[in-house]
Write a protein that holds these residues in place. Structure first.
Motif, PDB file in Angstrom:
ATOM      1  N   ARG A  49      24.187  55.403 -35.832  1.00  0.00           N
ATOM      2  CA  ARG A  49      23.559  54.461 -36.766  1.00  0.00           C
ATOM      3  C   ARG A  49      22.090  54.250 -36.430  1.00  0.00           C
ATOM      4  O   ARG A  49      21.249  54.141 -37.325  1.00  0.00           O
ATOM      5  CB  ARG A  49      24.298  53.116 -36.736  1.00  0.00           C
TER       6      ARG A  49
ATOM      7  N   GLY B  75      20.344  57.379 -37.518  1.00  0.00           N
ATOM      8  CA  GLY B  75      20.603  57.764 -38.899  1.00  0.00           C
ATOM      9  C   GLY B  75      21.150  59.164 -39.048  1.00  0.00           C
ATOM     10  O   GLY B  75      20.909  59.822 -40.073  1.00  0.00           O
ATOM     11  N   ARG B  76      21.874  59.639 -38.036  1.00  0.00           N
ATOM     12  CA  ARG B  76      22.416  61.001 -38.071  1.00  0.00           C
ATOM     13  C   ARG B  76      23.889  60.966 -37.678  1.00  0.00           C
ATOM     14  O   ARG B  76      24.250  60.243 -36.751  1.00  0.00           O
ATOM     15  CB  ARG B  76      21.669  61.922 -37.105  1.00  0.00           C
TER      16      ARG B  76
ATOM     17  N   ARG C  64      14.182  59.440 -36.127  1.00  0.00           N
ATOM     18  CA  ARG C  64      15.277  59.152 -37.034  1.00  0.00           C
ATOM     19  C   ARG C  64      15.328  60.211 -38.135  1.00  0.00           C
ATOM     20  O   ARG C  64      14.413  61.016 -38.287  1.00  0.00           O
ATOM     21  CB  ARG C  64      15.100  57.756 -37.647  1.00  0.00           C
ATOM     22  N   ARG C  65      16.398  60.155 -38.884  1.00  0.00           N
ATOM     23  CA  ARG C  65      16.585  61.160 -39.938  1.00  0.00           C
ATOM     24  C   ARG C  65      15.512  61.032 -41.019  1.00  0.00           C
ATOM     25  O   ARG C  65      15.095  62.038 -41.614  1.00  0.00           O
ATOM     26  CB  ARG C  65      17.977  60.998 -40.551  1.00  0.00           C
ATOM     27  N   ASP C  66      15.033  59.796 -41.250  1.00  0.00           N
ATOM     28  CA  ASP C  66      14.044  59.593 -42.312  1.00  0.00           C
ATOM     29  C   ASP C  66      12.621  59.911 -41.865  1.00  0.00           C
ATOM     30  O   ASP C  66      11.668  59.678 -42.603  1.00  0.00           O
ATOM     31  CB  ASP C  66      14.110  58.150 -42.827  1.00  0.00           C
ATOM     32  N   GLY C  67      12.462  60.470 -40.660  1.00  0.00           N
ATOM     33  CA  GLY C  67      11.137  60.852 -40.185  1.00  0.00           C
ATOM     34  C   GLY C  67      10.424  59.789 -39.378  1.00  0.00           C
ATOM     35  O   GLY C  67       9.356  60.061 -38.813  1.00  0.00           O
ATOM     36  N   THR C  68      10.947  58.573 -39.340  1.00  0.00           N
ATOM     37  CA  THR C  68      10.336  57.516 -38.545  1.00  0.00           C
ATOM     38  C   THR C  68      10.830  57.612 -37.097  1.00  0.00           C
ATOM     39  O   THR C  68      11.765  58.356 -36.788  1.00  0.00           O
ATOM     40  CB  THR C  68      10.677  56.140 -39.120  1.00  0.00           C
ATOM     41  N   TYR C  69      10.204  56.835 -36.249  1.00  0.00           N
ATOM     42  CA  TYR C  69      10.577  56.808 -34.823  1.00  0.00           C
ATOM     43  C   TYR C  69      10.942  55.383 -34.429  1.00  0.00           C
ATOM     44  O   TYR C  69      10.393  54.418 -34.972  1.00  0.00           O
ATOM     45  CB  TYR C  69       9.426  57.306 -33.946  1.00  0.00           C
TER      46      TYR C  69
END
Length: 574
Positions: A245, A248-249, A287-292
């Protein structure tokens, strides 16, 4: 007649011996085996009393089984005789091919020792081979290695006679078989105990594994197990829901990665420096959305019971909120709370980072360059010479550690050698120089524009600090909008602002000052009221050999010169 019937007696005894030995093999436990031994003697070998004295781990012998007399059984079962007393008995009397017979004429000396014993009363013997109530007959039992397992003692043969040669051989054979049966029973008991212990350990292991699984799977923070060693070192083998969670993966996707694949490029060094055993690091994971997201990693090594494959157990804690708070605190410490611009301390830090102690105009000879490279090393000859020259410190500067030009913000490279003025391979610093102000010679430098607002005090006095604060916020916005990306706009305090703009010539700096002044003078609307302020700019130039305070003081002086050169009526109008 006895001689004629001896074959028949032997045959009957063998049959009886076979039957009782067969009984030994049906016993389920050591206690059952011991009882079967004494029962077989009473039932099959023709003795009225039988007792098994079993060797304990401490070497003494305990009465472990008794048969033939319930009263005697209740009296002596469980009692212990010392090993020394038993060894004495097994060396006395007559040796009957492995059996030990102690006649009553010698056994009276044993009446007071600590070996449990039971004697029946009866008449004195009437003939030579008649059994006496105080006669003793023992059958030692030995393990395959020669270790004494115990001693069978018998009493009162049913025929009332001392056993003959065949009776002695039968008792000896039975003692041999009894020793085998007792050894087997002990082995079975040990195996059963080992199996029970193993089952308990397996149950405890299964319980421990289940506890670990539940703790791993349902932990509120992220958990991961990674491979150690080999070509797949660091690959994630297992992750819990919390980590999935957080990043995000799904778990199936995370198994394709290692932490080095997910870490922020700027934090890869931190990850590699983290010790596997007890290592801890704070870094960013993608994260999966490209953020850290900022996390805290804590590592520990897990090995199997045989010290075989080793795994890395990593605890991943989300520290994004704490890091955000730390960044906010750091931002507050280095930025003005009203306008959000860098404050005075941050301005001096940025300005001082561009300056070194030696001005560019001071050229160093080859010898001085080597001196600077090795300066500060006690073994270097120039060290003592400098120490003796005018009280200077080991780097050629005042011993108090301050800048010789009066500031404490000068920049110095590691190793003790100041970067300014050193040519050749030791000069890694790009010197900051001031362009000529009289004629534009094409030199580009770091311009320092000191801005002071005109008419700001009257706005504060007439309309209050609320209006004054709104004016300062708007001026900060206009200054920030009017400079390039990478330039610095800072608020020193009050109505004083400073702009750092690198790579400008003299004419460029003058044009920038005019543009910023023109951006400030338009009316500023506050609470439906339009107010105006002017601005006076002084242009200073930063150069190596100056401190940050000297640079700011120079720009401040030029600002006052520019302010006094214009009348009050023209200051607010620009």
């Amino acid at each position: 007649m006895e001689t004629e019937s001896e074959p028949y007696v032997r045959l009957a005894t063998l049959r009886q011996l076979h039957r009782v030995v067969a009984e030994l093999n049906t016993a389920r436990s050591l206690a059952d085996t011991l009882q079967t031994v004494v029962d077989g003697i009473v039932v099959g070998l023709g003795y009225e009393l039988a007792c098994v004295n079993l060797v304990r781990p401490d070497g003494d012998l305990v009465v472990a089984a008794f048969a033939g007399d319930p009263a005697a059984e209740a009296l002596i079962t469980g009692r212990v005789g010392s090993r020394s007393s038993w060894e004495r008995r097994l060396t006395m009397g007559e040796n009957w091919d492995g059996l030990r017979f102690i006649p009553h004429t010698e056994g009276w000396v044993l009446m007071e020792d600590d070996v449990p014993q039971w004697h029946t009363e009866g008449p004195e013997p009437r003939f030579q081979d008649e059994w006496h109530p105080e006669d003793r007959l023992y059958a030692p039992m030995y393990a395959s290695g020669g270790e004494l397992l115990g001693v069978i003692s018998v009493d009162r043969p049913r025929n009332g006679r001392r056993p003959g040669a065949w009776g002695r051989e039968a008792l000896q054979m039975y003692a041999f078989q009894a020793a085998i049966a007792i050894s087997n029973a002990r082995l079975r008991a040990n195996m059963q105990r080992a199996l029970v212990r193993l089952e308990r350990e397996q149950q405890a292991l299964r319980a421990s594994e289940e506890s670990f699984r539940q703790a791993f799977e349902y932990a509120p923070s992220g958990m991961a197990i990674a491979e150690m060693g080999g070509d797949q070192h660091g690959r994630l083998l297992r992750t819990n829901d919390a980590l999935c969670r957080l990043l995000g993966r799904p778990a199936s996707v995370l198994r394709r990665y290692s932490f080095s694949d997910l870490v922020h490029p700027e934090d890869i060094g931190t990850l590699l420096r983290t010790s596997a055993e007890g290592g801890r690091a704070e870094l960013r994971l993608g994260r999966r959305d490209g953020t850290y997201v900022w996390v805290s990693l804590r590592n520990s090594v897990v090995a199997d019971a045989a010290d075989g494959p080793r795994f890395l157990l990593t605890h991943v804690e989300d520290i994004e909120e704490r890091k955000r708070h730390e960044l906010q605190l750091a931002h507050r410490a280095s930025h003005d709370s009203l306008t959000g611009l860098p404050n005075s301390a941050e301005l001096r830090s940025r300005l001082g980072a561009r300056l070194c102690r030696r001005p560019q105009s001071v050229r160093a000879t080859a010898v001085e360059a080597l001196d600077a490279a090795y300066e500060g090393r006690e073994g270097y000859p120039g060290h003592a010479a400098r120490a003796a020259a005018g009280g200077a410190g080991e780097h050629g500067f005042p011993p108090d550690g301050t800048d010789r030009y009066g500031g404490a913000d000068a920049f110095q490279f590691p190793g003790g050698a100041a970067a300014g003025g050193v040519d050749g391979p030791y000069d890694h610093h790009v010197h900051t120089v001031a362009p000529a102000t009289e004629a534009d010679d094409g030199t580009k430098g770091l311009a320092v524009l000191f801005c002071d607002l005109d008419g700001f005090k009257s706005i504060n006095d007439r309309f209050g600090h609320h209006t004054g604060d709104a004016v300062l916020i708007e001026v900060a916005r206009r200054l920030t909008t009017g400079v390039r990306d990478g330039d610095t706009v800072a608020r020193l305090g009050g109505d004083e602002f400073v702009v750092l703009a690198d790579g400008l010539g003299a004419a460029d700096a003058a044009d920038l000052a005019v543009r910023l002044r023109n951006a400030i003078i338009p009316p500023i609307r506050v609470d439906g009221r339009a107010v105006r302020v002017g601005a006076s700019f002084g242009i200073g130039w930063a150069s190596c050999g100056m401190s940050a305070d000297e640079v700011l003081r120079s720009a401040d002086q030029r600002m006052y010169i520019e302010k006094r050169s214009r009348s009050k009526a023209h200051r607010r109008a620009g």
